[in-house]
Design an enzyme around this catalytic site. Sequence first.
Site, PDB file in Angstrom:
ATOM      1  N   ASN A   1       0.798  -1.219   0.000  1.00  0.00           N
ATOM      2  CA  ASN A   1       0.000   0.000   0.000  1.00  0.00           C
ATOM      3  C   ASN A   1       0.835   1.276   0.000  1.00  0.00           C
ATOM      4  O   ASN A   1       0.311   2.359  -0.273  1.00  0.00           O
ATOM      5  CB  ASN A   1      -0.935   0.016   1.215  1.00  0.00           C
ATOM      6  CG  ASN A   1      -0.195  -0.191   2.523  1.00  0.00           C
ATOM      7  OD1 ASN A   1       0.436  -1.234   2.713  1.00  0.00           O
ATOM      8  ND2 ASN A   1      -0.254   0.770   3.419  1.00  0.00           N
TER       9      ASN A   1
ATOM     10  N   CYS B   1      -3.375   4.785   7.875  1.00  0.00           N
ATOM     11  CA  CYS B   1      -3.527   4.431   9.283  1.00  0.00           C
ATOM     12  C   CYS B   1      -2.405   4.988  10.151  1.00  0.00           C
ATOM     13  O   CYS B   1      -2.507   4.996  11.364  1.00  0.00           O
ATOM     14  CB  CYS B   1      -3.577   2.908   9.434  1.00  0.00           C
ATOM     15  SG  CYS B   1      -4.972   2.156   8.571  1.00  0.00           S
TER      16      CYS B   1
ATOM     17  N   THR C   1     -25.552  -8.169  13.076  1.00  0.00           N
ATOM     18  CA  THR C   1     -26.433  -7.855  11.957  1.00  0.00           C
ATOM     19  C   THR C   1     -25.628  -7.295  10.797  1.00  0.00           C
ATOM     20  O   THR C   1     -24.820  -6.379  10.965  1.00  0.00           O
ATOM     21  CB  THR C   1     -27.505  -6.830  12.388  1.00  0.00           C
ATOM     22  OG1 THR C   1     -28.260  -7.379  13.469  1.00  0.00           O
ATOM     23  CG2 THR C   1     -28.439  -6.496  11.233  1.00  0.00           C
TER      24      THR C   1
END
Length: 383
Positions: free
Chosen positions: A151, A327, A237
């Site tokens: 990356n 990050c 969910t």
Amino acid sequence: MTAIYFDHAATTPLRPEVLEAMLPYFTERFGNPSSLHAFGRETRIALSGARDRLASLLDCTPGELLFTGGGTESDNAALFGAAAKYGGSKKHLITTQIEHHAVLHACERLEREGCDVTYLPVDETGLVRIEDVEAAIRDDTFLISVMYGNNEVGTIQPIERIGELARERGIVFHVDAVQALGLEPLSLRSLPVDLMSFSAHKIYGPKGVGALYVSKRIAIDPLLVGGNQERKRRAGTENVPGIVGFAKAAELAIEAMGDNRRHVRMLRDLMIQALTREIGTAAFTVNGHPSDVLPHILNVSFPGIDTETMLMSLDLEGIAAASGSACTSGSLELSHVLQAMRLPEDRMRSAVRFSFGFSQPVEQIQAAAEKIATISRRIRNRT
């Protein structure tokens, strides 16, 4: 001042077609896909359809795709899940020194829990040597984790050769393909890979949703527990709008992969050419592999100009670039990737990553190069 965005490896804007596909599932189609009533059935059908479409695009079966909250969760689920399933009598895993921190920090935690980790070195282009992989394998090795393309510098690793080696030895093989999705052809049926991580927001999809390919050849223990969702492999969910958006973004990106690859490769080449014209080859150095590289990533060092100064100057001119992984942006520490490549100190301290988008105007390249030249002259004259 027109803003120029050269940080597509960090995130991409949501495509209008993706937003359009998602919107109904924020409003009238809001049911929980685990519910048995009509509202639940409606979203369950959408969830299954998105999984089917993504599986078709990646050439795997729908049951081999596990939806997650993003690339980081996918990496964590792969490493911790494999360790829990196969790391009983075997305690050794192999990765590289240039992995994303989602893998490296997971490995550090596994070390604290009793695993032994080998961090493979790379050469000055960021490439892992297959001989080093083979030499690192032990009788108790249960997992190898190597990213598809880096990356920060874009270097592509010999994934097929590593995968074949892992398969010969009966070792689970994980690949972080977050930066490769939509730009590199990925046939999961053909690749010798057991686990592969993806993220939607790198391909003009929504943030907060990703996927993990789990080959039917293996099984992993769930990272999250508390429900039967995702075939009991990821409780909670499902993010139906995000998953629908992910599938749509992947469809748009993969179907236009050839054109997208050519465009971002052209932008990358044009940037190198423009910098050569504007500041000369002595004023910058390209980092990474010269040919085995992701087409949208260009890592450049400007010796004599530290990274933070260049990035702040670019930002003042309306140009967004990065020092590497999003990050770790905001951290003044040297890139762990460039350190692993053992680059000279001045190259490490002056490295900037430019990453290009599928629909980025060609005209922005020359405009940015001229701004970089102005910034370079101003800083060098000052010093």
